[in-house]
Design a protein around this motif. Structure first.
Motif, PDB file in Angstrom:
ATOM      1  N   TRP A 273       5.217 -20.091  18.999  1.00 39.69           N
ATOM      2  CA  TRP A 273       4.528 -19.349  18.014  1.00 39.69           C
ATOM      3  C   TRP A 273       5.224 -19.543  16.580  1.00 39.69           C
ATOM      4  CZ3 TRP A 273       7.484 -15.287  15.423  1.00 39.69           C
ATOM      5  CH2 TRP A 273       6.574 -14.454  14.691  1.00 39.69           C
ATOM      6  N   LEU A 274       6.743 -19.620  16.535  1.00 33.36           N
ATOM      7  CA  LEU A 274       7.356 -20.153  15.506  1.00 33.36           C
ATOM      8  C   LEU A 274       6.602 -21.535  14.880  1.00 33.36           C
ATOM      9  CD1 LEU A 274      10.957 -19.333  16.361  1.00 33.36           C
ATOM     10  CD2 LEU A 274       9.349 -17.991  14.746  1.00 33.36           C
ATOM     11  N   ARG A 277       3.422 -20.831  13.011  1.00 37.29           N
ATOM     12  CA  ARG A 277       3.814 -20.249  11.570  1.00 37.29           C
ATOM     13  C   ARG A 277       4.281 -21.021  10.691  1.00 37.29           C
ATOM     14  NH1 ARG A 277       4.128 -14.623  11.227  1.00 37.29           N
ATOM     15  NH2 ARG A 277       5.709 -14.716   9.541  1.00 37.29           N
ATOM     16  N   GLN A 278       4.869 -22.143  11.094  1.00 36.80           N
ATOM     17  CA  GLN A 278       5.488 -22.925   9.924  1.00 36.80           C
ATOM     18  C   GLN A 278       4.330 -24.060   9.593  1.00 36.80           C
ATOM     19  OE1 GLN A 278       8.746 -24.546  12.093  1.00 36.80           O
ATOM     20  NE2 GLN A 278       9.780 -22.858  11.938  1.00 36.80           N
TER      21      GLN A 278
END
Length: 279
Positions: A273-274, A277-278
């Motif tokens: 998920w991270l 987002r990046q």
């Protein structure tokens, strides 16, 4: 418990050391054996086992847990219905009798179980000294009685019957649904849904009857208590929370160490998920 062997379905007292248990039987549940032993101690053996007489010995057809409970109590005899080999056409028919006994039982619905637990607790309250010296009976706390009722069972019985102070409280609430409504809904799917039953129990008797009428209508006008209430109140039915909303609510109530443990178990998903987002 002895009776004339010629009497149909006579229940006889049979020596336990004369009973043989065939190989290949299903494994016994120790907690259920202990629970039955507790019940046998207080109520006696209410249901006989079934045996086949073979010479001077007996072969178990069904009732293994009851037989084990009697052995655990050190009983010399157990109540049994005794048949002859001629009563069965083949070995397969004997096995079928055992299978049928295990499968052909209607499990209690959540509603049925709640009513039984509530009645059992009422009997306990009526037959036990539950008030302290100088304390009027009407002031005895209901939760205190429920706690004493639960602790009256062994740990094994509490586990087997899924009895806790909270489960008894829920049973009492469900059993408070007016009897007429309980009877109407006894065979409806809601009778096996505790959350729905608790929601129904939270309504006044008149509303309970109106809700039941909507649920039982042909065709049904509502499938849930919330849906029926929405119809009665002429408001939109509440949106059912999604799986992630339920999980989020539970997660928010966790202690930090439990949240950290959750993060560890789902680290790969969190990293994915991270990364998204990046990008």
């Amino acid at each position: 418990m002895s009776a004339n062997p010629s009497t149909p379905a006579a229940i006889l007292d049979i020596r336990i050391d004369a009973i043989d248990v065939p190989a290949g039987r299903r494994r016994l549940d120790p907690a259920w054996v202990e629970t039955l032993a507790d019940l046998f101690s207080s109520q006696g053996q209410l249901s006989p086992i079934e045996l086949i007489a073979i010479g001077d010995r007996y072969r178990l057809v069904f009732g293994g847990h009851r037989l084990a409970a009697a052995k655990q109590l050190g009983w010399a005899q157990v109540g049994a219905i005794v048949k002859s080999p001629e009563d069965f056409a083949s070995e397969a028919e004997i096995k079928l009798a055992e299978i049928t006994e295990n499968l052909a039982r209607r499990e209690l619905s959540v509603l049925d179980r709640a009513v039984d637990i509530a009645s059992w607790r009422e009997i306990y309250e009526a037959t036990q000294v539950v008030r302290k010296a100088g304390r009027p009976k009407k002031e005895v706390d209901s939760d205190e009685i429920s706690t004493k009722f639960v602790l009256n069972f062994s740990e094994a019985a509490q586990k087997t019957f899924k009895l806790s102070r909270q489960s008894v409280f829920n049973a009492l609430k469900v059993a408070s649904i007016v009897e007429e409504v309980r009877d109407r809904l006894a065979l409806h799917p809601i009778a096996d849904n505790q959350s729905e039953l608790l929601a129904l129990a939270g309504e006044l008797p008149g509303r309970q009857a109106d809700i039941a009428a909507l649920l039982m209508a042909e065709p049904a006008q509502a499938s849930t208590v919330a849906g029926a209430i929405a119809i009665l109140d002429r408001v939109p039915e509440p949106t059912k929370p999604t799986a992630w909303q339920k999980l989020s609510e539970t997660f928010s109530r966790m202690k930090e160490r439990d949240q950290d443990r959750f993060f560890e178990l789902h680290e790969a998903a969190i990293q994915r998920w991270l990364k998204g987002r990046q990008s």
